[in-house]
Every structure is written in C-alpha cells, then in structure tokens.
Design a protein around this motif. Sequence first.
Motif, PDB file in Angstrom:
ATOM      1  N   UNK A  40       0.657  -3.346  -6.160  1.00  0.00           N
ATOM      2  CA  UNK A  40       0.588  -4.241  -7.320  1.00  0.00           C
ATOM      3  C   UNK A  40      -0.290  -3.661  -8.429  1.00  0.00           C
ATOM      4  N   UNK A  41      -1.404  -3.040  -8.038  1.00  0.00           N
ATOM      5  CA  UNK A  41      -2.266  -2.408  -9.039  1.00  0.00           C
ATOM      6  C   UNK A  41      -1.532  -1.281  -9.751  1.00  0.00           C
ATOM      7  N   UNK A  42      -0.786  -0.492  -8.987  1.00  0.00           N
ATOM      8  CA  UNK A  42      -0.049   0.620  -9.577  1.00  0.00           C
ATOM      9  C   UNK A  42       1.088   0.148 -10.456  1.00  0.00           C
ATOM     10  N   UNK A  43       1.769  -0.906 -10.050  1.00  0.00           N
ATOM     11  CA  UNK A  43       2.834  -1.470 -10.885  1.00  0.00           C
ATOM     12  C   UNK A  43       2.259  -1.970 -12.199  1.00  0.00           C
ATOM     13  N   UNK A  44       1.125  -2.668 -12.149  1.00  0.00           N
ATOM     14  CA  UNK A  44       0.489  -3.182 -13.357  1.00  0.00           C
ATOM     15  C   UNK A  44       0.064  -2.029 -14.279  1.00  0.00           C
ATOM     16  N   UNK A  45      -0.524  -0.988 -13.688  1.00  0.00           N
ATOM     17  CA  UNK A  45      -0.941   0.171 -14.478  1.00  0.00           C
ATOM     18  C   UNK A  45       0.261   0.839 -15.136  1.00  0.00           C
ATOM     19  N   UNK A  56      -8.120   3.803 -17.746  1.00  0.00           N
ATOM     20  CA  UNK A  56      -8.164   4.948 -16.844  1.00  0.00           C
ATOM     21  C   UNK A  56      -9.018   4.655 -15.611  1.00  0.00           C
ATOM     22  N   UNK A  57     -10.068   3.869 -15.755  1.00  0.00           N
ATOM     23  CA  UNK A  57     -10.846   3.458 -14.576  1.00  0.00           C
ATOM     24  C   UNK A  57      -9.958   2.617 -13.648  1.00  0.00           C
ATOM     25  N   UNK A  58      -9.205   1.679 -14.239  1.00  0.00           N
ATOM     26  CA  UNK A  58      -8.276   0.856 -13.460  1.00  0.00           C
ATOM     27  C   UNK A  58      -7.212   1.731 -12.794  1.00  0.00           C
ATOM     28  N   UNK A  59      -6.685   2.696 -13.554  1.00  0.00           N
ATOM     29  CA  UNK A  59      -5.671   3.609 -13.022  1.00  0.00           C
ATOM     30  C   UNK A  59      -6.222   4.443 -11.872  1.00  0.00           C
ATOM     31  N   UNK A  60      -7.482   4.838 -11.971  1.00  0.00           N
ATOM     32  CA  UNK A  60      -8.122   5.601 -10.897  1.00  0.00           C
ATOM     33  C   UNK A  60      -8.225   4.761  -9.628  1.00  0.00           C
ATOM     34  N   UNK A  61      -8.648   3.514  -9.773  1.00  0.00           N
ATOM     35  CA  UNK A  61      -8.746   2.625  -8.607  1.00  0.00           C
ATOM     36  C   UNK A  61      -7.366   2.440  -7.975  1.00  0.00           C
ATOM     37  N   UNK A  62      -6.360   2.206  -8.835  1.00  0.00           N
ATOM     38  CA  UNK A  62      -5.000   2.012  -8.330  1.00  0.00           C
ATOM     39  C   UNK A  62      -4.487   3.251  -7.610  1.00  0.00           C
ATOM     40  N   UNK A  63      -4.759   4.411  -8.189  1.00  0.00           N
ATOM     41  CA  UNK A  63      -4.272   5.663  -7.603  1.00  0.00           C
ATOM     42  C   UNK A  63      -4.964   5.985  -6.282  1.00  0.00           C
ATOM     43  N   UNK A  64      -6.266   5.764  -6.231  1.00  0.00           N
ATOM     44  CA  UNK A  64      -7.022   6.078  -5.007  1.00  0.00           C
ATOM     45  C   UNK A  64      -6.642   5.121  -3.879  1.00  0.00           C
ATOM     46  N   UNK A  65      -6.538   3.832  -4.185  1.00  0.00           N
ATOM     47  CA  UNK A  65      -6.232   2.845  -3.139  1.00  0.00           C
ATOM     48  C   UNK A  65      -4.760   2.850  -2.767  1.00  0.00           C
ATOM     49  N   UNK A  66      -3.899   3.228  -3.711  1.00  0.00           N
ATOM     50  CA  UNK A  66      -2.467   3.194  -3.449  1.00  0.00           C
ATOM     51  C   UNK A  66      -1.908   1.796  -3.352  1.00  0.00           C
ATOM     52  N   UNK A  67      -2.635   0.799  -3.846  1.00  0.00           N
ATOM     53  CA  UNK A  67      -2.165  -0.578  -3.786  1.00  0.00           C
ATOM     54  C   UNK A  67      -1.000  -0.762  -4.760  1.00  0.00           C
ATOM     55  N   UNK A  87       0.826  -1.197   0.000  1.00  0.00           N
ATOM     56  CA  UNK A  87       0.000   0.000   0.000  1.00  0.00           C
ATOM     57  C   UNK A  87       0.867   1.257   0.000  1.00  0.00           C
ATOM     58  N   UNK A  88       0.238   2.375  -0.318  1.00  0.00           N
ATOM     59  CA  UNK A  88       0.909   3.664  -0.211  1.00  0.00           C
ATOM     60  C   UNK A  88       1.751   4.054  -1.401  1.00  0.00           C
ATOM     61  N   UNK A  89       1.682   3.323  -2.498  1.00  0.00           N
ATOM     62  CA  UNK A  89       2.464   3.648  -3.690  1.00  0.00           C
ATOM     63  C   UNK A  89       1.520   3.953  -4.843  1.00  0.00           C
ATOM     64  N   UNK A  90       1.658   5.128  -5.441  1.00  0.00           N
ATOM     65  CA  UNK A  90       0.796   5.509  -6.557  1.00  0.00           C
ATOM     66  C   UNK A  90       1.649   5.914  -7.744  1.00  0.00           C
ATOM     67  N   UNK A  91       1.233   5.504  -8.937  1.00  0.00           N
ATOM     68  CA  UNK A  91       2.029   5.783 -10.132  1.00  0.00           C
ATOM     69  C   UNK A  91       1.610   7.080 -10.828  1.00  0.00           C
ATOM     70  N   UNK A 112       2.797  10.016 -15.397  1.00  0.00           N
ATOM     71  CA  UNK A 112       3.048   8.727 -14.759  1.00  0.00           C
ATOM     72  C   UNK A 112       4.427   8.776 -14.109  1.00  0.00           C
ATOM     73  N   UNK A 113       4.595   8.089 -12.985  1.00  0.00           N
ATOM     74  CA  UNK A 113       5.912   8.061 -12.351  1.00  0.00           C
ATOM     75  C   UNK A 113       6.133   6.717 -11.670  1.00  0.00           C
ATOM     76  N   UNK A 114       7.355   6.511 -11.249  1.00  0.00           N
ATOM     77  CA  UNK A 114       7.725   5.238 -10.649  1.00  0.00           C
ATOM     78  C   UNK A 114       6.941   4.979  -9.368  1.00  0.00           C
ATOM     79  N   UNK A 115       6.689   3.707  -9.124  1.00  0.00           N
ATOM     80  CA  UNK A 115       5.991   3.317  -7.899  1.00  0.00           C
ATOM     81  C   UNK A 115       7.029   3.201  -6.797  1.00  0.00           C
ATOM     82  N   UNK A 116       6.887   4.043  -5.782  1.00  0.00           N
ATOM     83  CA  UNK A 116       7.864   4.027  -4.711  1.00  0.00           C
ATOM     84  C   UNK A 116       9.245   4.435  -5.177  1.00  0.00           C
ATOM     85  N   UNK A 117       9.308   5.210  -6.276  1.00  0.00           N
ATOM     86  CA  UNK A 117      10.567   5.694  -6.843  1.00  0.00           C
ATOM     87  C   UNK A 117      11.496   4.551  -7.243  1.00  0.00           C
TER      88      UNK A 117
END
Length: 251
Positions: free
Chosen positions: A87-92, A74-85, A14-18, A162-167
Amino acid sequence: MTNMRPSGRGRGSWGASCCPVWFPLLGVAVYASMVYLNEVWSAPATFYAPVVTKFLGKLTFLTIITLYLTLIYFVFLLVASVTGHRRLNVLALQAFPVFFALNMFVTIAYYALDHFDARSMARKELAMTEGFDGIIYENIFLASHVVHMPGGVMALLMARHMHRVGNATAPVWTTTTYVTLAGVFAYIMQIHVLHLLTGAWIYPVLEHVSHALGIVGVIALEAALSVTVLGFAYCGLLLFNYWKPHKCRTE
C-alpha cells in the motif's frame, strides 16, 4: 493434496517495491543538500520580497514548498521501498506524476521567467557585492541554480526508475489530474490571499501582468500555468509508459 500458498495478506501487503532502494536514498541526499545549501547560501525571504513574505517566509515561494515536499516524498519512498509494503508503494507510485510535474515546472519556469529577469539579476548582484542586512551573499547566484536545476533532473530519474508494484499497479490518469489541479489551486489561493493581505504579488511576472492587464490578466496567466503543470504531470505518465510499455489505468 494441500495447496501450500502464502496467505492472501502476506502476498498482498508485502514484497512489492515501486523503485530500487538506492533511488530514494539518492533523492533524500540530493534534496537534503538542496535544503541545506539554500539556507547557507541564499538570502532571506525578505530580500526577495520584503512585503509578501512576512507571513510565511520562504514558504511563500513554490520552489521552497516543492523542495520540502519532495524531500518528504523521498523519505516516504525510502520507507516504502525498504519495507516493501504494497500500500505504501502504491501510494508513492500514484504520487510520482505530481512530484514530476512540480519539479519540472520549478526548473523550467525559473529559467524562463525569473533567472534572466533584469530586476532579479540586479537585486542578486547587489546582495553579492554590497550585501543585505550587513551580510554579503557571494554564492547567491549559485544558490539559485542549486535549488532550481536538480529538480528537473530528478524528475526524469523518477520517471525512469519508478516501476509498477508487482508488475500490475501503474499511475492513474484521473488521480493525477485531480491531485495536480488541487495542489495548483491551493497555491494560487495562497498567492491571492497574500496579495489581499499585503497588496503585493509574489513574483515579478505577476506584477508586470497585473499592471498591464489587471486581475483578469493575472487569472489568465495562472490558468495557463496550471495547464502547463498538468501537462508536465501527463508527460511524467507518458515517460513512465514509454520506459515500462504497458498502459496506465484510466480509473
């Protein structure tokens, strides 16, 4: 002394957003609007290609496929960004170069190969003045711009925001290559299956090349366009690297 660090699961998942949350919100709004305006302003699929579209309708065309897939992305990206999960952000993030390529290709290929084609323009002018199936499509030219032009702009915004997840995690070159070519191959197969079933080509340029050079010419053109799409995916990665100056992973 006890080391009071968060658990590995909490830190890793958690806590990582792309991307910032506003960006997928913008993407959903833009592509939902494009889908809606295409439905209300554009003519039906049978107007553009009456024979080859009888099985899949507008989903015969790469533009419409890209439109719906990018909206889902973009719907998937929104879910990933809001939740900060994570794995979702890495996949996006790993999927971003493919969507960059599709949207850039749709924009550039449309204006290079179709928009100024005399037959295409004459057909649209007929729908705008005399109508099709009793309906006048006065916004048909505007509809073409609406569904093609924003894609290139949104692709550039993807690369910028877009940016790196957790740098740490960056898009992977090999994954980009395999996924992009797999998607292109799937669409080429769709083109040929529909041609086999209907005897018609989806796009006028394929018809022109087929008449002039036969199936060998069509395959050569498709190979060149496949390389072009892959090149756009690489351009997305290069822009991502340029704006976030760390090397992408190769494997």
